[in-house]
Design a protein around this motif. Structure first.
Motif, PDB file in Angstrom:
ATOM      1  N   MET A  49       0.833  -1.212   0.000  1.00 41.21           N
ATOM      2  CA  MET A  49       0.000   0.000   0.000  1.00 41.21           C
ATOM      3  C   MET A  49       0.862   1.255   0.000  1.00 41.21           C
ATOM      4  N   LEU A  50       1.916   1.276   0.814  1.00 38.98           N
ATOM      5  CA  LEU A  50       2.783   2.451   0.901  1.00 38.98           C
ATOM      6  C   LEU A  50       3.663   2.632  -0.329  1.00 38.98           C
ATOM      7  N   SER A  51       3.918   1.561  -1.063  1.00 34.39           N
ATOM      8  CA  SER A  51       4.775   1.639  -2.245  1.00 34.39           C
ATOM      9  C   SER A  51       4.014   1.984  -3.516  1.00 34.39           C
ATOM     10  N   SER A  52       2.701   1.920  -3.471  1.00 35.34           N
ATOM     11  CA  SER A  52       1.913   2.144  -4.683  1.00 35.34           C
ATOM     12  C   SER A  52       1.685   3.637  -4.936  1.00 35.34           C
ATOM     13  N   ASN A  53       1.277   3.947  -6.137  1.00 30.11           N
ATOM     14  CA  ASN A  53       0.899   5.322  -6.531  1.00 30.11           C
ATOM     15  C   ASN A  53       2.023   6.329  -6.343  1.00 30.11           C
ATOM     16  N   GLU A  54       3.227   6.014  -6.778  1.00 32.87           N
ATOM     17  CA  GLU A  54       4.342   6.941  -6.591  1.00 32.87           C
ATOM     18  C   GLU A  54       4.170   8.211  -7.419  1.00 32.87           C
ATOM     19  N   VAL A  55       4.393   9.332  -6.756  1.00 36.01           N
ATOM     20  CA  VAL A  55       4.351  10.651  -7.384  1.00 36.01           C
ATOM     21  C   VAL A  55       5.625  11.369  -6.949  1.00 36.01           C
ATOM     22  N   THR A  56       6.278  12.072  -7.875  1.00 36.67           N
ATOM     23  CA  THR A  56       7.468  12.830  -7.492  1.00 36.67           C
ATOM     24  C   THR A  56       7.114  14.307  -7.346  1.00 36.67           C
TER      25      THR A  56
END
Length: 182
Positions: A49-56
């Motif tokens: 859950m914490l690793s998903s949907n990465e945005v910079t």
């Protein structure tokens, strides 16, 4: 029940329904708190859950509070991490050309635009602009923070620095977890 819950949670995980898997595993753990296999699966679900949907996002270290285009949701886990360029550790140049007395910099700021009291000077800070357009309380991110927001809203970042700072450099952040980009 616990074995069936564990199996069903695995099916939810495989189907990408992470929230359902998490809730089911948490429930099973309350019934059998010493079950290490349940705890390992819950850790794996929460990491996914914490690793998903990465945005910079980039933080200009010389600027005041700057909005991102990242929305967080109350009660949903988020990870914010500063990442370096190549092998270099993330850093920026902190510079100030102000006279300081023996008491040092003030720990409070009456106009809320410079130093945030009670937080380390030079630290990366975050804040959430809530849906009612009221700013939430700033929080220290440092190099990495995993948290569950108490409010939904838009993320803001800045370096905690006194007035007159002439910081240079940018920090690159990866924000992941339960985040949305409108």
């Amino acid at each position: 029940f616990v074995k069936d819950a564990e199996d069903l949670a695995s099916e939810y995980f495989d189907a990408g329904q992470l929230e359902k898997a998490r809730v089911l595993l948490q429930t099973a753990i309350t019934l059998k708190p010493d079950a290490q296999s349940l705890k390992k699966k819950l850790d794996a679900v929460e990491e996914e859950m914490l690793s998903s949907n990465e945005v910079t996002a980039d933080v200009d270290t010389s600027a005041s509070w700057k909005a991102t285009k990242v929305l967080v949701t109350e009660g949903k886990p988020v990870r914010i991490q500063v990442v370096g360029q190549g092998q270099a550790a993330p850093s920026y140049r902190f510079s100030i050309s102000e006279s300081v007395g023996p008491a040092g910099f003030p720990t409070t700021d009456s106009n809320n635009q410079d130093m945030v009291g009670g937080m380390p000077c030079g630290a990366l800070l975050g804040a959430i602009l809530k849906s009612d357009n009221k700013p939430g309380r700033p929080f220290v991110i440092g190099e990495k923070l995993e948290f569950t927001p108490k409010d939904s809203g838009l993320l803001f970042f800045r370096i905690n620095a006194p007035a007159g700072n002439k910081n240079t450099g940018k920090l690159k952040l990866v924000v992941s977890g339960a985040v949305l980009v409108p």
